[in-house]
Design a protein around this motif. Structure first.
Motif, mmCIF file in Angstrom:
data_model
loop_
_atom_site.group_PDB
_atom_site.id
_atom_site.type_symbol
_atom_site.label_atom_id
_atom_site.label_comp_id
_atom_site.label_asym_id
_atom_site.label_seq_id
_atom_site.Cartn_x
_atom_site.Cartn_y
_atom_site.Cartn_z
ATOM 1 N N UNK A 29 0.835 -1.203 0.000
ATOM 2 C CA UNK A 29 0.000 0.000 0.000
ATOM 3 C C UNK A 29 0.869 1.252 0.000
ATOM 4 N N UNK A 30 2.120 1.094 0.402
ATOM 5 C CA UNK A 30 3.135 2.140 0.293
ATOM 6 C C UNK A 30 4.327 1.545 -0.429
ATOM 7 N N UNK A 31 5.059 2.382 -1.127
ATOM 8 C CA UNK A 31 6.305 1.930 -1.741
ATOM 9 C C UNK A 31 7.477 2.457 -0.909
ATOM 10 N N UNK A 32 8.609 1.739 -0.894
ATOM 11 C CA UNK A 32 9.788 2.260 -0.209
ATOM 12 C C UNK A 32 10.198 3.643 -0.702
ATOM 13 N N UNK A 33 9.990 3.898 -1.976
ATOM 14 C CA UNK A 33 10.303 5.233 -2.502
ATOM 15 C C UNK A 33 9.452 6.320 -1.879
ATOM 16 N N UNK A 34 8.168 6.006 -1.603
ATOM 17 C CA UNK A 34 7.269 6.974 -0.969
ATOM 18 C C UNK A 34 7.767 7.359 0.423
ATOM 19 N N UNK A 35 8.113 6.347 1.215
ATOM 20 C CA UNK A 35 8.502 6.643 2.595
ATOM 21 C C UNK A 35 9.876 7.300 2.648
ATOM 22 N N UNK A 36 10.776 6.934 1.733
ATOM 23 C CA UNK A 36 12.071 7.612 1.693
ATOM 24 C C UNK A 36 11.902 9.078 1.321
ATOM 25 N N UNK A 37 11.043 9.356 0.350
ATOM 26 C CA UNK A 37 10.798 10.751 -0.039
ATOM 27 C C UNK A 37 10.213 11.542 1.126
ATOM 28 N N UNK A 38 9.327 10.915 1.910
ATOM 29 C CA UNK A 38 8.747 11.597 3.074
ATOM 30 C C UNK A 38 9.827 11.888 4.118
ATOM 31 N N UNK A 39 10.685 10.916 4.373
ATOM 32 C CA UNK A 39 11.765 11.125 5.343
ATOM 33 C C UNK A 39 12.688 12.242 4.895
ATOM 34 N N UNK A 40 13.038 12.239 3.629
ATOM 35 C CA UNK A 40 13.945 13.277 3.125
ATOM 36 C C UNK A 40 13.307 14.660 3.195
ATOM 37 N N UNK A 41 12.008 14.729 2.938
ATOM 38 C CA UNK A 41 11.320 16.017 3.036
ATOM 39 C C UNK A 41 11.313 16.523 4.471
ATOM 40 N N UNK A 42 11.065 15.621 5.415
ATOM 41 C CA UNK A 42 11.035 16.033 6.819
ATOM 42 C C UNK A 42 12.431 16.418 7.310
ATOM 43 N N UNK A 43 13.449 15.672 6.891
ATOM 44 C CA UNK A 43 14.814 16.029 7.269
ATOM 45 C C UNK A 43 15.148 17.438 6.770
ATOM 46 N N UNK A 44 14.815 17.716 5.541
ATOM 47 C CA UNK A 44 15.078 19.042 4.982
ATOM 48 C C UNK A 44 14.316 20.120 5.741
ATOM 49 N N UNK A 45 13.108 19.795 6.201
ATOM 50 C CA UNK A 45 12.257 20.768 6.885
ATOM 51 C C UNK A 45 12.790 21.161 8.258
ATOM 52 N N UNK A 46 13.277 20.185 9.040
ATOM 53 C CA UNK A 46 13.599 20.474 10.446
ATOM 54 C C UNK A 46 15.085 20.585 10.761
ATOM 55 N N UNK A 47 15.947 20.097 9.865
ATOM 56 C CA UNK A 47 17.375 20.088 10.197
ATOM 57 C C UNK A 47 17.959 21.460 10.536
ATOM 58 N N UNK A 48 17.550 22.532 9.864
ATOM 59 C CA UNK A 48 18.135 23.823 10.244
ATOM 60 C C UNK A 48 17.888 24.195 11.705
ATOM 61 N N UNK A 49 16.849 23.629 12.303
ATOM 62 C CA UNK A 49 16.523 23.964 13.690
ATOM 63 C C UNK A 49 17.150 23.013 14.707
ATOM 64 N N UNK A 50 17.394 21.742 14.321
ATOM 65 C CA UNK A 50 17.834 20.768 15.325
ATOM 66 C C UNK A 50 19.189 20.132 15.052
ATOM 67 N N UNK A 51 19.614 20.018 13.802
ATOM 68 C CA UNK A 51 20.949 19.490 13.473
ATOM 69 C C UNK A 51 21.140 18.076 14.020
ATOM 70 N N UNK A 52 20.285 17.178 13.609
ATOM 71 C CA UNK A 52 20.311 15.803 14.114
ATOM 72 C C UNK A 52 20.851 14.815 13.084
ATOM 73 N N UNK A 53 20.259 14.795 11.880
ATOM 74 C CA UNK A 53 20.718 13.910 10.801
ATOM 75 C C UNK A 53 21.735 14.699 9.980
ATOM 76 N N UNK A 54 22.994 14.576 10.363
ATOM 77 C CA UNK A 54 24.021 15.470 9.828
ATOM 78 C C UNK A 54 24.678 14.933 8.561
ATOM 79 N N UNK A 55 24.447 13.666 8.243
ATOM 80 C CA UNK A 55 24.969 13.065 7.012
ATOM 81 C C UNK A 55 23.785 12.478 6.258
#
Length: 486
Positions: A29-55
């Protein structure tokens, strides 16, 4: 207080539990590409504020998706099958073709040529590595910052620190960047940030999640473990991590009953020993005591047994400090000279302490560790878990390496405020940090649950029942703006 009012403006997929995301991935019902794209979007959204996923692992992750498609249908019944779920790995563990900085300025350009066996296992079980998370230099510190990537910030108040050394991992979960995040633990390096960021972290039995550092493969002090937003997701990640590998001589075979099955066994009457300062072993701020007491009162009101009890633990402090010295003396003190030349002061002191241990100190610690293990083994024949604090205060300012005082008592050094982590590490018992409530300023507080020898199933089952009683939401949050301490 109850959980503060929060918002989550990330992709809806990022707010799913890991187990629900995996269920949908298995059903296609979901593809791995869908969930990876969601993770990457969220990382891009919050990283400037928290600096957690640095690589970030972008191109490598997409290669994983291609290889995953070839054998996905053959593995769906494996207990730890992750089906293409994005995960994060702490930057103390090698992931091939990604930077391996260990938070050290001397290694900022190092690229790993091969992966740690645990990483290989997770990828073989369908985990897709979305990135690597921040850590203090070589994991030495209860506050996640280093000269390569800078400071990781607590999403509940970005003026505060996230704990360490798995601070980046804890923040990646709390903000919804990934569903599961790998951590490691020596002096609470996994448990402390879980408590400070309102997520769940398990320091398992040594060998349950692979081995220790490659150069000291028989060491049992610094080990990997799973982190998640709740205990059910934690059990899923533990199943994905578990298994024997001959390259890791302390590694254990996966259990015959999956942890995901054990955690959902029918509820039963729990026997909990509660020691709010571990017989005075470490100071605890009054507000932390209040939060933990209230949590245990809720559990007791639900019909479970909660006794004020803790065994005498002779020479625990001295034993742990010596074993910790052996860890640094056998690992960090052997690093190349140019790497040691870049050490921060506290790391340099750790290595020097390890070098200067006497044979008598080491032998005494090895013998006393055995005494302490048997004390705890016999004590936990009467109880399911021992409940103690994770740390004695709420998260401090991001710029402060460690608190100088706890409840008015001065801290001797940067590890002194982490004393509640010593017991599980010294006795090789599994220990879990579980959200227990919030302070008046809106910062998370965790309770530490220590289980019997190789008793992850017992520990997870008890933690899940306590989690259900406390009923604290486990949804991710948007980082909350900096606000004054207190």
């Amino acid at each position: 207080m109850t959980r503060p009012t929060t918002r989550f403006t990330g992709p809806d997929l990022c707010a799913l539990s890991a187990r629900e995301a995996v269920r949908l991935l298995k059903r296609k019902d979901l593809s791995p590409g869908d969930v990876l794209a969601a993770a990457e979007a969220r990382i891009k959204q919050v990283e400037p504020q928290v600096n957690a996923v640095v690589i970030r692992a972008g191109a490598r992750a997409r290669q994983q998706l291609d290889s995953l498609a070839g054998f996905a249908d053959q593995n769906t019944d494996e207990p730890g099958w992750l089906a293409g779920l994005p995960i994060a790995i702490k930057d103390l563990t090698l992931v091939s073709d990604l930077p391996a900085t260990f938070g050290s300025a001397a290694l900022k350009d190092q690229i790993a040529t091969q992966s740690d066996p645990l990483v290989e296992r997770l990828e073989a079980r369908g985990g897709v590595i979305a990135g690597k998370t921040n850590t203090p230099e070589f994991g030495a510190g209860g506050n996640t910052w280093n000269a390569v990537f800078g400071q990781t910030r607590n999403p509940w108040n970005t003026a505060r620190n996230a704990g360490g050394s798995s601070g980046g991992a804890a923040v990646s979960l709390a903000t919804g960047e990934v569903w599961l995040s790998h951590g490691s633990d020596l002096a609470g390096s996994l448990r402390t940030p879980a408590a400070l960021c309102g997520v769940v972290g398990l320091r398992p039995t040594p060998g349950r999640c692979g081995g220790g550092p490659a150069a000291t493969a028989f060491a049992i002090e610094g080990i990997s473990g799973p982190m998640a937003r709740d205990t059910r997701d934690l059990a899923l990640f533990l199943d994905a991590m578990a298994g024997y590998d001959p390259r890791q001589p302390i590694s254990l075979e996966a259990p015959s009953v999956p942890f995901q099955t054990a955690i959902m066994a029918p509820d039963r009457h729990l026997r909990i020993a509660f020691a709010e300062d571990q017989n005075g072993f470490a100071p605890v701020e009054p507000e932390i005591r209040t939060v933990l007491r209230r949590a245990m009162e809720q559990v007791q009101s639900a019909g479970h047994g909660v006794d004020q009890a803790c065994p005498d633990l002779p020479d625990l402090y001295r034993t742990y400090i010596t074993l910790r010295g052996v860890h640094y003396g056998s690992i960090n003190a052997y690093l190349p000279a140019h790497v040691q030349a870049a050490f921060k002061d506290t790391l340099r002191q750790n290595a020097e302490t390890g070098r200067n241990l006497t044979t008598a100190q080491i032998y005494d610690a090895m013998r006393q560790r055995t005494v302490l293990y048997h004390i705890m083994r016999q004590f936990l024949e009467r109880y399911d878990v021992l409940a103690i604090p994770v740390i004695g205060l709420e998260a401090g300012p991001a710029e402060q390496e460690y608190p100088l005082f706890v409840d008015g008592q001065p801290m001797l050094d940067y590890v002194d405020w982490l004393r509640f982590s010593f017991l599980a590490t010294t006795t090789a018992l599994p220990a879990l940090s579980l959200p227990a409530g919030f302070t008046r300023s809106g910062m998370p507080v965790g309770v530490q649950l220590i289980g019997p020898p190789r008793g992850e199933a017992t520990l997870l089952h008890a933690a899940r029942q306590i989690e259900d009683i406390l009923a604290l939401p486990a949804q991710p949050i948007d980082p909350m703006p900096a606000r004054p301490t207190g």
